[in-house]
Design a protein around this motif. Structure first.
Motif, PDB file in Angstrom:
ATOM      1  N   TYR A   1      72.680  85.489  85.158  1.00  0.00           N
ATOM      2  CA  TYR A   1      72.340  84.703  83.970  1.00  0.00           C
ATOM      3  C   TYR A   1      72.831  83.262  84.072  1.00  0.00           C
ATOM      4  O   TYR A   1      72.124  82.325  83.705  1.00  0.00           O
ATOM      5  CB  TYR A   1      72.939  85.383  82.734  1.00  0.00           C
ATOM      6  N   ASP A   2      74.034  83.069  84.606  1.00  0.00           N
ATOM      7  CA  ASP A   2      74.590  81.723  84.696  1.00  0.00           C
ATOM      8  C   ASP A   2      73.909  80.881  85.762  1.00  0.00           C
ATOM      9  O   ASP A   2      74.100  79.663  85.799  1.00  0.00           O
ATOM     10  CB  ASP A   2      76.099  81.773  84.966  1.00  0.00           C
ATOM     11  N   GLN A   3      73.133  81.510  86.647  1.00  0.00           N
ATOM     12  CA  GLN A   3      72.321  80.756  87.595  1.00  0.00           C
ATOM     13  C   GLN A   3      70.921  80.526  87.040  1.00  0.00           C
ATOM     14  O   GLN A   3      70.315  79.477  87.273  1.00  0.00           O
ATOM     15  CB  GLN A   3      72.227  81.491  88.931  1.00  0.00           C
ATOM     16  N   LEU A   4      70.413  81.538  86.337  1.00  0.00           N
ATOM     17  CA  LEU A   4      69.071  81.407  85.775  1.00  0.00           C
ATOM     18  C   LEU A   4      69.046  80.345  84.689  1.00  0.00           C
ATOM     19  O   LEU A   4      68.187  79.451  84.693  1.00  0.00           O
ATOM     20  CB  LEU A   4      68.623  82.766  85.221  1.00  0.00           C
ATOM     21  N   PHE A   5      69.988  80.454  83.732  1.00  0.00           N
ATOM     22  CA  PHE A   5      70.118  79.466  82.651  1.00  0.00           C
ATOM     23  C   PHE A   5      71.592  79.066  82.560  1.00  0.00           C
ATOM     24  O   PHE A   5      72.340  79.588  81.731  1.00  0.00           O
ATOM     25  CB  PHE A   5      69.665  80.052  81.305  1.00  0.00           C
ATOM     26  N   PRO A   6      72.043  78.155  83.401  1.00  0.00           N
ATOM     27  CA  PRO A   6      73.456  77.824  83.443  1.00  0.00           C
ATOM     28  C   PRO A   6      73.895  77.078  82.179  1.00  0.00           C
ATOM     29  O   PRO A   6      73.089  76.372  81.554  1.00  0.00           O
ATOM     30  CB  PRO A   6      73.581  76.921  84.662  1.00  0.00           C
ATOM     31  N   PRO A   7      75.167  77.234  81.780  1.00  0.00           N
ATOM     32  CA  PRO A   7      75.691  76.430  80.661  1.00  0.00           C
ATOM     33  C   PRO A   7      75.825  74.975  81.090  1.00  0.00           C
ATOM     34  O   PRO A   7      76.045  74.689  82.278  1.00  0.00           O
ATOM     35  CB  PRO A   7      77.051  77.064  80.367  1.00  0.00           C
ATOM     36  N   ALA A   8      75.671  74.070  80.130  1.00  0.00           N
ATOM     37  CA  ALA A   8      75.816  72.642  80.430  1.00  0.00           C
ATOM     38  C   ALA A   8      77.249  72.361  80.851  1.00  0.00           C
ATOM     39  O   ALA A   8      78.204  72.949  80.329  1.00  0.00           O
ATOM     40  CB  ALA A   8      75.437  71.800  79.221  1.00  0.00           C
TER      41      ALA A   8
END
Length: 263
Positions: free
Chosen positions: A250-257
């Motif tokens: 998830y953190d690669q697909l939609f990483p946090p800013a």
């Protein structure tokens, strides 16, 4: 090396980014990942999906076992209806659906601030969708008993709708993934034309009468079929989407800013 990079820049060739999935396989993402807590996240996702649909429509993504979406191939689909004017069991074989290469992503709305919930709505438009294959039906359409088997072709134009994705987190090998638990859609159609051979087994005259009835009253029949078809859409589309969501963390697909560091 500098000359090579300059030449590539002049030619407009861009290096793609990639995400590493289980087993060390790198999957091209073709653009910068969208940061999920960015105010531009929805706009970024809309643009990314538009580009991704173009890629999927042409070649698919072999690293994720995603075949081309245009045509979308389904070996077998079984649906059971029990509505007012339609009832029975339909089996569709060797179905090909064409037209998704022309899809337009209109808007995206998402909820990604809850670590235990993922929600996304994607508005889309497709000018023309054509589906053909082999069918077998045992049931009825209005007063016509349908117990036929043959080939079918359905052409729908001005197709609009919203893909609704609902997901929840899962952990695999210490990595967090976002599994899509539900993917619902109820497309609206501007016009629809149906062709099917042998609707009433070995009775071509009555088959033509039944087919004429379907094409005349397709709007009523379509609305009755939608709740049942929605379950089939969920099974097919959720399986496709999870090939991405359950392979890329998830953190690669939609990483946090990234939070700017304080000097």
């Amino acid at each position: 090396m500098k000359r090579v990079l300059a030449l590539l820049t002049i030619l407009g060739i861009n290096f793609v980014h990639s995400a590493t999935i289980k087993g060390g396989i790198e999957v091209p993402t073709y653009l910068e990942p969208c940061q999920r807590n960015s105010p531009e996240f929805n706009k970024c996702i809309r643009n990314a999906l538009q580009l991704l649909m173009g890629k999927l429509s042409k070649t698919g993504i072999p690293e994720l076992e995603l075949e081309t979406l245009d045509p979308l191939k389904i070996a077998e689909l079984i649906m059971t209806y029990d509505g007012g004017d339609i009832a029975g069991k339909v089996t569709l074989l060797d179905t090909y659906t064409r037209g998704f290469s022309a899809v337009k992503i209109i808007d995206v709305r998402s909820k990604t601030d809850d670590p235990n919930f993922f929600g996304m709505e994607i508005d889309f438009y497709v000018p023309r969708v054509v589906t053909n294959g082999i069918y077998k039906m045992d049931g009825r359409i209005a007063k016509f008993p349908i117990n036929g088997k043959g080939i079918y072709n359905i052409t729908a134009t001005e197709v609009t709708g919203t893909w609704n994705l609902i997901g929840s987190p899962v952990t695999k090998d210490g990595e967090k993934f976002m599994r899509i638990d539900r993917l619902s859609v109820r497309p609206e159609v501007g016009n629809l034309k149906v062709h099917a051979s042998n609707l009433i087994n070995d009775n071509p005259e009555l088959s033509q009468v039944a087919l004429a009835f379907v094409n005349r009253f397709w709007k009523v029949l379509y609305q009755e079929m939608l709740p049942y078809a929605e379950e089939s859409f969920d099974k097919i589309l959720r399986q496709l989407v999870n090939k991405v969501f359950l392979k890329i963390p998830y953190d690669q697909l939609f990483p946090p800013a990234q939070t700017p560091s304080v000097v």
